[in-house]
Motif scaffolding. Structure first.
Motif, short mmCIF file in Angstrom:
data_model
loop_
_atom_site.label_atom_id
_atom_site.label_comp_id
_atom_site.label_asym_id
_atom_site.label_seq_id
_atom_site.Cartn_x
_atom_site.Cartn_y
_atom_site.Cartn_z
N PHE A 1 0.83 -1.19 0.00
CA PHE A 1 0.00 0.00 0.00
C PHE A 1 0.88 1.25 0.00
O PHE A 1 1.81 1.36 0.80
CB PHE A 1 -0.90 -0.02 1.24
N THR A 2 0.58 2.19 -0.91
CA THR A 2 1.38 3.41 -1.01
C THR A 2 0.55 4.69 -0.98
O THR A 2 1.10 5.79 -1.10
CB THR A 2 2.23 3.41 -2.30
N ASP A 3 -0.75 4.59 -0.81
CA ASP A 3 -1.63 5.77 -0.82
C ASP A 3 -1.71 6.38 0.59
O ASP A 3 -2.76 6.53 1.17
CB ASP A 3 -3.02 5.38 -1.32
N TYR A 4 -0.54 6.74 1.13
CA TYR A 4 -0.49 7.36 2.46
C TYR A 4 0.16 8.72 2.35
O TYR A 4 0.78 9.06 1.33
CB TYR A 4 0.27 6.48 3.46
N ASN A 5 0.02 9.51 3.37
CA ASN A 5 0.62 10.84 3.44
C ASN A 5 2.13 10.69 3.32
O ASN A 5 2.74 9.94 4.08
CB ASN A 5 0.23 11.49 4.77
N GLU A 6 2.73 11.41 2.38
CA GLU A 6 4.16 11.26 2.13
C GLU A 6 5.01 11.60 3.34
O GLU A 6 6.14 11.11 3.48
CB GLU A 6 4.59 12.11 0.93
N SER B 1 -4.88 7.65 3.92
CA SER B 1 -5.74 8.74 3.45
C SER B 1 -7.09 8.68 4.14
O SER B 1 -7.54 7.62 4.59
CB SER B 1 -5.91 8.59 1.94
N TYR C 1 -10.12 6.05 3.45
CA TYR C 1 -10.18 4.69 3.97
C TYR C 1 -10.70 4.73 5.41
O TYR C 1 -9.94 5.00 6.34
CB TYR C 1 -8.79 4.04 3.94
#
Length: 142
Positions: A36-41, A91, A94
């Protein structure tokens, strides 16, 4: 010697969309993303770690009680047998798996964990209504 404690049962679930059911609830892992990569950078995992995302559906099928409480706190994740931490940098799209579910209703939500990138085996355990039947369900993620 005999133990007076109630024996705990464990059930392994290896496939997505396979359902565990007891007389109180039905739980299904409907989605798995082991990278999973859709997180706050700015809130990403530590170096050498990655994030896994799991989506669960829980249905209250209890004929006796009106409500079932489900929470991501009822789950514990392990990478190669070692406990790992939840990850909270996902994000807002979710929604967390945390709800009071009425009789005949469902809750859907996500749980995130930070695991070592080189983990060989990832599992998540769920204590299914431990107040009543003591079942532990182990979901095999990887």
């Amino acid at each position: 010697l005999h133990s007076t404690s109630r024996r705990q049962r464990q059930m392994c679930i290896r496939d997505r969309n396979e359902t565990f059911q007891n007389k109180y609830e039905k739980i299904t892992m409907t989605e798995v993303n082991t990278n999973f990569t859709d997180y706050n950078e700015y809130l990403g995992p530590k170096d050498g770690n990655k994030v896994i995302m799991l989506k669960f559906e829980v249905e209250n099928i209890n004929n006796e009680n009106d409500e079932l409480y489900v929470s991501s706190m009822s789950f514990n994740a392990y990478a190669d047998g070692t406990a790992v931490d939840s990850f909270y940098g996902g994000s807002d799209k979710y929604n967390d798996l945390s709800a009071t579910v009425g009789k005949g209703k469902k809750a859907v939500g996500y749980i995130f964990y930070e695991v070592p990138e080189n983990a060989q085996k990832i599992t998540v355990e769920y204590n299914a209504d431990f107040w009543t039947d003591g079942n532990t369900i182990e979901f095999i993620i990887q």
